[in-house]
Design a protein around this motif. Structure first.
Motif, PDB file in Angstrom:
ATOM      1  N   VAL A  43     -11.243  -5.706 110.791  1.00 56.06           N
ATOM      2  CA  VAL A  43     -12.008  -4.657 109.924  1.00 56.06           C
ATOM      3  C   VAL A  43     -11.551  -3.215 110.840  1.00 56.06           C
ATOM      4  N   LEU A  44     -11.602  -3.356 112.028  1.00 55.09           N
ATOM      5  CA  LEU A  44     -11.332  -2.096 112.552  1.00 55.09           C
ATOM      6  C   LEU A  44      -9.610  -1.602 112.253  1.00 55.09           C
ATOM      7  N   ASP A  92      -6.145   5.757 118.805  1.00 58.63           N
ATOM      8  CA  ASP A  92      -6.012   4.900 117.754  1.00 58.63           C
ATOM      9  C   ASP A  92      -5.518   3.498 118.100  1.00 58.63           C
ATOM     10  N   LEU A  93      -5.286   2.399 117.669  1.00 61.53           N
ATOM     11  CA  LEU A  93      -5.130   1.211 118.306  1.00 61.53           C
ATOM     12  C   LEU A  93      -3.720   1.073 118.984  1.00 61.53           C
ATOM     13  N   ALA A  94      -2.707   1.849 118.422  1.00 55.81           N
ATOM     14  CA  ALA A  94      -1.257   1.864 118.714  1.00 55.81           C
ATOM     15  C   ALA A  94      -1.434   2.820 120.128  1.00 55.81           C
ATOM     16  N   THR A  95      -2.149   3.818 120.075  1.00 52.32           N
ATOM     17  CA  THR A  95      -2.114   4.660 121.396  1.00 52.32           C
ATOM     18  C   THR A  95      -2.664   3.947 122.582  1.00 52.32           C
ATOM     19  N   PHE A 147      -2.940  -6.216 116.675  1.00 53.85           N
ATOM     20  CA  PHE A 147      -3.587  -5.510 115.404  1.00 53.85           C
ATOM     21  C   PHE A 147      -2.977  -4.257 115.198  1.00 53.85           C
ATOM     22  N   SER A 148      -2.626  -3.656 116.222  1.00 60.66           N
ATOM     23  CA  SER A 148      -1.905  -2.276 115.968  1.00 60.66           C
ATOM     24  C   SER A 148      -0.617  -2.138 115.138  1.00 60.66           C
ATOM     25  N   THR A 149      -0.073  -3.527 115.089  1.00 60.70           N
ATOM     26  CA  THR A 149       1.224  -3.628 114.403  1.00 60.70           C
ATOM     27  C   THR A 149       1.106  -4.000 112.732  1.00 60.70           C
ATOM     28  N   LEU A 150      -0.195  -4.343 112.666  1.00 61.60           N
ATOM     29  CA  LEU A 150      -0.388  -4.807 111.095  1.00 61.60           C
ATOM     30  C   LEU A 150      -0.690  -3.785 110.379  1.00 61.60           C
ATOM     31  N   LEU A 261     -17.547  -5.203 102.294  1.00 60.14           N
ATOM     32  CA  LEU A 261     -17.532  -4.082 101.180  1.00 60.14           C
ATOM     33  C   LEU A 261     -16.854  -2.806 101.474  1.00 60.14           C
ATOM     34  N   LEU A 262     -16.862  -2.356 102.806  1.00 61.80           N
ATOM     35  CA  LEU A 262     -16.507  -0.951 103.360  1.00 61.80           C
ATOM     36  C   LEU A 262     -15.067  -1.136 103.343  1.00 61.80           C
ATOM     37  N   ILE A 263     -14.312  -2.294 103.627  1.00 60.88           N
ATOM     38  CA  ILE A 263     -12.637  -2.320 103.572  1.00 60.88           C
ATOM     39  C   ILE A 263     -12.102  -2.435 101.978  1.00 60.88           C
ATOM     40  N   GLN A 264     -12.988  -2.493 101.326  1.00 65.29           N
ATOM     41  CA  GLN A 264     -12.480  -2.724  99.867  1.00 65.29           C
ATOM     42  C   GLN A 264     -12.964  -1.233  99.005  1.00 65.29           C
TER      43      GLN A 264
END
Length: 650
Positions: A43-44, A92-95, A147-150, A261-264
Motif C-alpha cells: 500500500v505504501l 520517500d522509500l528510495a531515499t 519495495f522502493s524498486t517496484l 479502495l484508496l490504491i484503486q
C-alpha cells in the motif's frame, strides 16, 4: 495494453511483491503472518507512486498554507490538484533505502508526512510495531529497498490492474492464514454470484452518461464486495458514477479495505471504522445496492444496551424484532433492509445481497420470527440462493444469500424465488482453510439463468413461492377417545380412598355398567339422588375416570363440560401453510392416516419459516432387495473362501 498483457503484468508484479516473504521475512515472522507485513508496504509503495508526479508542488503548496486546520488543507489540495490525500515529507522509500542508518526513524517520519485523512490506515495495520519487528531483526532496510524498486505507478498499473495485484497478494496472505481469513475475507466467487444477481434486473437503467449508483457494505471487511460490485457496474457502463460506502469494526480488516479502495482511486473516507450494530455511521442514508457477509453466530450481548434502545423507536432498523444475543445475523439482515433506497416511480429501488447460515431461515424464537414476518409482509424478499457447502474460509456449513428488493419487477411482486445452488461447484485443487469448493463462471451462470428465467426455470433447482407459503398455522390435532362404561372391583378400590364415596355407591356403579359413558355426568347423579346418596362434582369426575374402558365401537368421548376427551398418547401439532385451506389440508395429509382425528383451529399458533431443504428434498429410491441380497451372497462367498484359505494354511 491488452487485457492479457495487463493480467500478465499484474500476476508478475504480485509474484515479485510476494517474493519479499521468501527473501526477507523467513525465520523472522511466522509464515501465516507474512501478509501482515507485505500488505502495508505494498500500500505504501502504491500511494507513493500515485503521488510522485505532483509531490514537490503539493509540498510547497501545503507549506504555503501555513497553520490552516488539516481538513481545510485537505479541501484546498483536492481543489488544486485533484488529490484526496497527500504526503509532505521530503523522504520517500528510495531515499530511505539509499543509506542503512536510522531506517526505522526515517520510515516513521515518512509515514507521519501523509495527510491526516489516511493516518488511520497505518494505525489499523499496526505499522509501527511491524516496522520495529523488522528493524530488530536487521531486515527493515532490505524490505524498504525491495519495495522502493517496484514500479506501482498508475501509468504502469491502472487502478483495476493494481486491484488485481493487491487481490493476489491478499489471497496469498490469507492462504497462509487459512481458516482465520474467513473473519474478514469473502471468497470472490461468492461475491461475483451475489453481484451478478443483484444487478441483472437493472441492465436497462444502468445505461447512459448520467447513470449514478451507490453501493454500501455494513460489514465491509477487506472491501472486496464493494470493489467487485463497482467493477461489474463499470463493465456494463464505463461512464457510470459509482460511489462506495462501507463500515467495518475490525482494525486490520478496516485497514485493508480502506487501503484497497484508496490504491484503486477511491475516496479516503469510503470505509469508516465502527460497530454497525451500535452506531450506523451512515444514519439517514439509503443506497441502491447493499452487500454484506455478516459474521455467523455473532454474540451481540456486549452491544445489547444500545441495540435495545434503538429497538424501542418505532420504525427503526431493530424495531421489528430482536434475536437471541447468541446470534446477531438477523440484526444485520434487518439493518441491510433498512438501508435500501425506497421504491421510485421509475421502477428503481434498493437491492441487497446478504449472506447467512441456515438459522435465519427457520429459527423459531420470537425475534427471528418477527423479523421474517416483517420481511414477508413488506414483500422485501426477492430470492434466496443456497450456496454449496465448503464455500467459505472459516466454515464448511450450508450458507445462503438473501436477495432483498424494495421495488420488484411486476412479475416478481408478491413472490419469492428459491434457488438451490448447492450442487453448482468444482473442487479446489488446493483447499484454503475450510474452503474446498469454488463456483466457476459456468456454475454461477446456471444460477443466474435460473434467476432470470424465474417461473420458467428448471424446478430441480428453482421454485417460485408466495410469502403465504412460508407462513403457517400450528394446529393442534388429536384423536378423540372412545369409552364404554365398565364396572370392576379395581374401579371400586380406586374410589375407596375418597371421603365422598360410600359402600352404598357400589350398587349404583354396578347398575351403570354398560351404559353410555358420555351420559355418566347425568346418569350417576340421578341414580344417586334416587338412592338418597350424594354425588358431588369431584366424585362424578372420579367415577367417569375409573369406569372408562377403551372401546372403538363407542361414540367419541366428551367430558362433563362437553369438551372432547383426547386419547392418551395421541396429540400432535400439524403445520399448515397459510396459503392452504385448513380442511383440504387435513383431508389430504391427516385423515387418510387417522380417520377419526379432530382439530381445533381456534388454538392454532401462527409462525413462519423458510424450509429450504425440505422444499428441494427428493427421496432416493431404495435399492431392490434382490440386488442387495446378491451382494450379501457375494460377500459371504468371499468370506468363505478366505476362511478356507486360512484353514488350509493351518
Amino acid at each position: 495494453m491488452t487485457e492479457p498483457a495487463v493480467a500478465s503484468t499484474s500476476s508478475t508484479t504480485a509474484r515479485i511483491v510476494w517474493e519479499t516473504a521468501d527473501k526477507f521475512l523467513r525465520d523472522v515472522v511466522e509464515e501465516e503472518d507474512y501478509g501482515d507485513f507485505i500488505l502495508p508496504f505494498t500500500v505504501l509503495r502504491r500511494l507513493e507512486c500515485m503521488l510522485a508526479d505532483s509531490k514537490e508542488q503539493v509540498t510547497k503548496y501545503v507549506t504555503a498554507l501555513g497553520g490552516l486546520p488539516p481538513h481545510l488543507i485537505d479541501i484546498a489540495v483536492k481543489d488544486r490538484f485533484g488529490l484526496s490525500f497527500y504526503n509532505v515529507s521530503p523522504l520517500d522509500l528510495a531515499t530511505i533505502a539509499s543509506v542503512d542508518d536510522n531506517v526505522e526513524k526515517s520510515l516513521q517520519s515518512y509515514i507521519a508526512g501523509f495527510s491526516h485523512n489516511i493516518a488511520d490506515i497505518w494505525v489499523a495495520f499496526d505499522f509501527t510495531r511491524r516496522v520495529k519487528v523488522l528493524a530488530e531483526a536487521n531486515r527493515l532496510h532490505s524490505v524498504v529497498k525491495h519495495f522502493s524498486t517496484l514500479n506501482l505507478s498508475p501509468s504502469i498499473l491502472k487502478n483495476t490492474a493494481m486491484g488485481d495485484v493487491f487481490e493476489d497478494v491478499m489471497y496469498r496472505a490469507f492462504n497462509k492464514k487459512g481458516k482465520a481469513a474467513g473473519a474478514f475475507y469473502t471468497p470472490r466467487d461468492a461475491i461475483k454470484l451475489m453481484v451478478d444477481i443483484l444487478i441483472t434486473n437493472d441492465d436497462h437503467s444502468l445505461a447512459g452518461e448520467s447513470a449514478l449508483r451507490s453501493i454500501y457494505d455494513p460489514t465491509a471487511g477487506s472491501g472486496g464486495m464493494l470493489l467487485v460490485a463497482q467493477e461489474a457496474l463499470r463493465r456494463m457502463n464505463e461512464k457510470i458514477d459509482v460511489t462506495l460506502y462501507g463500515q467495518e469494526l475490525m482494525p486490520s480488516a478496516f485497514g485493508l479495505g480502506k487501503a484497497d479502495l484508496l490504491i484503486q482511486g477511491g475516496r479516503p473516507d469510503a470505509i469508516k471504522q465502527g460497530n454497525t450494530l451500535v452506531e450506523d455511521l451512515y444514519e439517514g442514508q439509503t443506497f441502491d445496492y447493499v452487500l454484506s457477509n455478516p459474521p455467523f453466530g455473532k454474540d451481540w450481548s456486549a452491544d445489547q444496551k444500545p441495540v435495545r434502545e434503538q429497538a424501542k423507536v418505532p420504525g427503526s432498523r431493530f424495531s421489528h424484532g430482536l434475536p437471541s444475543t447468541s446470534d446477531g445475523q438477523m440484526l444485520f439482515l434487518a439493518h441491510c433492509a433498512h438501508k435500501l433506497s425506497p421504491a421510485e416511480k421509475n421502477g428503481q429501488g434498493g437491492r441487497a445481497a446478504v449472506v447467512s447460515n441456515a438459522s435465519p431461515l427457520f429459527s423459531s424464537d420470537n425475534g427471528p420470527t418477527e423479523i421474517r414476518q416483517w420481511l414477508l409482509d413488506e414483500d422485501l424478499i426477492d430470492a434466496i440462493v443456497a450456496l454449496p457447502t465448503d464455500m467459505f474460509y472459516g466454515t464448511g456449513i450450508p450458507t445462503y444469500v438473501w436477495i432483498l428488493d424494495t421495488n420488484k419487477t411486476p412479475e416478481r411482486k408478491g413472490k419469492i424465488q428459491l434457488i438451490d445452488g448447492s450442487g453448482q461447484y468444482a473442487p479446489m485443487r488446493k483447499p484454503m482453510g475450510e474452503k474446498r469448493r469454488e463456483m466457476r463462471k459456468g456454475d454461477r451462470n446456471v444460477l443466474l439463468e435460473a434467476y432470470r428465467a424465474f417461473e420458467h426455470a428448471d424446478p430441480a433447482i428453482s421454485r417460485v413461492m408466495t410469502p403465504e407459503d412460508f407462513m403457517f398455522r400450528d394446529v393442534p390435532v388429536y384423536r378423540q377417545a372412545r369409552f364404554a362404561t365398565r364396572f370392576s372391583e379395581e374401579a371400586v378400590d380406586e374410589l375407596r380412598s375418597r371421603r365422598d364415596f360410600t359402600v352404598a355407591h357400589i350398587k349404583l356403579l354396578r347398575s351403570l355398567d354398560g351404559t353410555l359413558w358420555n351420559e355418566l355426568p347425568k346418569s350417576f347423579p340421578q341414580a344417586a339422588k334416587a338412592a338418597g346418596l350424594k354425588a358431588p362434582i369431584g366424585l362424578v369426575d372420579a367415577v367417569m375416570r375409573v369406569m372408562a374402558a377403551p372401546d372403538d365401537s363407542a361414540p367419541p368421548a366428551v367430558d362433563r363440560r362437553g369438551k372432547p376427551v383426547i386419547a392418551d398418547g395421541w396429540k400432535i401439532t400439524e403445520r399448515v401453510p397459510l396459503s392452504e385451506d385448513l380442511a383440504e389440508h387435513m383431508k389430504r395429509e391427516v385423515l387418510p392416516f387417522a380417520p377419526d382425528a379432530a382439530w381445533d383451529e381456534s388454538k392454532a399458533k401462527r409462525g413462519n419459516e423458510i424450509p429450504f431443504m425440505r422444499i428441494f428434498y427428493t427421496p432416493k429410491k431404495p435399492r431392490p432387495l434382490a440386488e442387495i441380497d446378491s451382494e450379501v451372497q457375494k460377500l459371504v462367498a468371499e468370506l468363505a473362501e478366505m476362511f478356507k484359505a486360512v484353514s488350509e494354511n493351518d
